[in-house]
Write an enzyme that holds these catalytic residues in place. Structure first.
Site, PDB file in Angstrom:
ATOM      1  N   SER A  11       0.844  -1.197   0.000  1.00 48.70           N
ATOM      2  CA  SER A  11       0.000   0.000   0.000  1.00 48.70           C
ATOM      3  C   SER A  11       0.877   1.243   0.000  1.00 48.70           C
ATOM      4  O   SER A  11       2.042   1.204   0.408  1.00 48.70           O
ATOM      5  CB  SER A  11      -0.899   0.011   1.245  1.00 48.70           C
ATOM      6  OG  SER A  11      -1.583   1.257   1.340  1.00 48.70           O
ATOM      7  N   HIS A  12       0.321   2.374  -0.406  1.00 50.46           N
ATOM      8  CA  HIS A  12       1.022   3.649  -0.265  1.00 50.46           C
ATOM      9  C   HIS A  12       1.177   3.996   1.213  1.00 50.46           C
ATOM     10  O   HIS A  12       2.025   4.809   1.585  1.00 50.46           O
ATOM     11  CB  HIS A  12       0.237   4.773  -0.947  1.00 50.46           C
ATOM     12  CG  HIS A  12       0.392   4.797  -2.435  1.00 50.46           C
ATOM     13  ND1 HIS A  12      -0.103   3.824  -3.257  1.00 50.46           N
ATOM     14  CD2 HIS A  12       1.021   5.692  -3.241  1.00 50.46           C
ATOM     15  CE1 HIS A  12       0.204   4.109  -4.515  1.00 50.46           C
ATOM     16  NE2 HIS A  12       0.883   5.240  -4.533  1.00 50.46           N
ATOM     17  N   SER A  13       0.315   3.405   2.057  1.00 49.55           N
ATOM     18  CA  SER A  13       0.316   3.710   3.491  1.00 49.55           C
ATOM     19  C   SER A  13       0.760   2.499   4.294  1.00 49.55           C
ATOM     20  O   SER A  13       0.169   1.420   4.174  1.00 49.55           O
ATOM     21  CB  SER A  13      -1.098   4.118   3.926  1.00 49.55           C
ATOM     22  OG  SER A  13      -1.274   3.927   5.311  1.00 49.55           O
ATOM     23  N   ASP A  70      -2.648  -1.194  -3.887  1.00 55.25           N
ATOM     24  CA  ASP A  70      -3.735  -0.225  -3.914  1.00 55.25           C
ATOM     25  C   ASP A  70      -3.710   0.573  -5.229  1.00 55.25           C
ATOM     26  O   ASP A  70      -4.196   0.114  -6.234  1.00 55.25           O
ATOM     27  CB  ASP A  70      -3.832   0.654  -2.653  1.00 55.25           C
ATOM     28  CG  ASP A  70      -2.536   1.369  -2.252  1.00 55.25           C
ATOM     29  OD1 ASP A  70      -2.426   1.731  -1.070  1.00 55.25           O
ATOM     30  OD2 ASP A  70      -1.653   1.559  -3.089  1.00 55.25           O
TER      31      ASP A  70
END
Lengths: 129, 216
Positions: A11-13, A70
């Site tokens: 994920s980017h997070s 994502d």
């Protein structure tokens, strides 16, 4: 354990990646090798090719690895990571076109049941329109 | 000449990206996630850090190393795209740069790589809307046997025109595509960073032709 498909969550997070992994583990415990990564090399939102490659290598086994990602950059950075793997590994690593959380949970359950890689991917991708 | 072009490019690109990082971020905030400036700066700072190593390589080696550094450090969607641009250029570049025709061939390979990686083409409000016209201008200059000054003028003009053309395009790739119609009326940040890099190369080519470099 090594006969089961490994799962990588990108994920980017980092929080989303970790939380998604937690949800997947709730379903499959330690039956499936699972790794997550998120954020760029500065710890900000984004993705990091080196981290993705390390996560794939961590869970790699003869049954291969399914990645859940994502947004766009996570997919293309994952593609780059796959291209950096050993030649013998590359064609046994796939990126699923699925929503990251639901896809990770579905893929993990499928992997825990011993499904081969293409089936793990197909199950995750049933969630996408 | 080869190492000099690369050394100068690394220095110029890092400086130009640093100078324009805030502007790139602002453009990306309007139609994206606001990280293009900082990501490109991180990537080109890493390239600058590896400058001495890169300058010692052949032209193909240097371009590929720049590409790989960008892939590993940029961290956003631009990483794989710019990385692929340089790596594909590197694979098509001759051992040392000779002229406009070789530059056009290398850039065409770079652009094909980007198009394939991003599953995109010109007209979709991306960096390709600068890079494709620039490649075409270089190819035309090579075919017409244009002099360097003319070629550079045409390249700069193509880059500027390409950048401006993104303003009224509808985004169908990347984060900007999430905005739909709201993406219209905004310059694409990837097109802007491409134009900045193209202008760097043009500046260096002009400098070197006015002051020929010493043999490597």
């Amino acid at each position: 354990m090594t006969e089961r498909v490994g799962i990588v969550i990108v994920s980017h997070s980092p929080e989303v990646a970790r939380g998604t992994a937690d949800m997947a583990r709730q379903m499959v415990g330690s039956e499936v090798r699972l790794a997550w990564c998120g954020g760029n090399s500065d710890g900000g939102l984004g993705t990091d090719v080196a981290a993705i490659k390390a996560a794939i290598e961590e869970v790699f086994g003869p049954a291969g690895v399914a990645l859940l990602v994502d947004l766009g950059g996570a997919e293309t950075n994952s593609e780059m990571a796959i291209e950096l793997l050993e030649e013998s590994q590359r064609d046994r690593v796939v990126i699923c076109n699925a929503p990251i959380v639901e896809g990770a949970v579905m893929a993990s359950v499928e992997a825990a049941g011993g499904a081969p890689l293409d089936q793990v991917r197909a199950t995750a991708e049933e969630l996408s329109p | 000449m080869t190492p000099d072009v690369i050394c100068r490019f690394i220095d110029a690109a890092a400086a130009a990206i640093g100078e324009h990082a805030a502007d790139l971020t602002k453009l990306d905030r309007a139609i994206g996630d606001g990280d293009h400036g900082i990501n490109m700066q991180r990537g080109f700072d890493a390239v600058a850090e590896a400058r001495d190593t890169i300058c010692g390589l052949s032209l193909p080696g240097a371009l590929q190393k720049i590409g790989m550094t960008l892939v590993m450090k940029v961290g956003g969607a631009a990483g794989p795209l710019y990385g692929t641009l340089f790596m594909s250029m590197g694979k098509a570049a001759p051992e040392s740069m000779v002229g406009i025709a070789e530059a056009a061939t290398a850039l065409r390979a770079g652009v094909s790589g980007v198009a394939q990686r991003g599953k995109s083409k010109a007209g979709e409000k991306t960096m390709l809307d600068v890079l494709v016209p620039v490649t075409e201008a270089l190819e035309a200059a090579a075919t017409e046997d244009a002099g360097l000054d003319m070629a550079l003028a045409q390249v700069r003009e193509a880059a500027g025109r390409g950048l401006e053309s993104t303003r009224d395009m509808l985004a169908i790739k990347g984060r900007a595509s999430f905005l739909g119609e709201r993406s219209v009326g905004h310059i694409d940040p990837g097109a802007r960073s491409s134009q900045i890099l193209v202008n760097c190369v043009c500046d260096i080519a002009a400098e070197l032709s006015n002051n020929p470099a010493e043999p490597a």
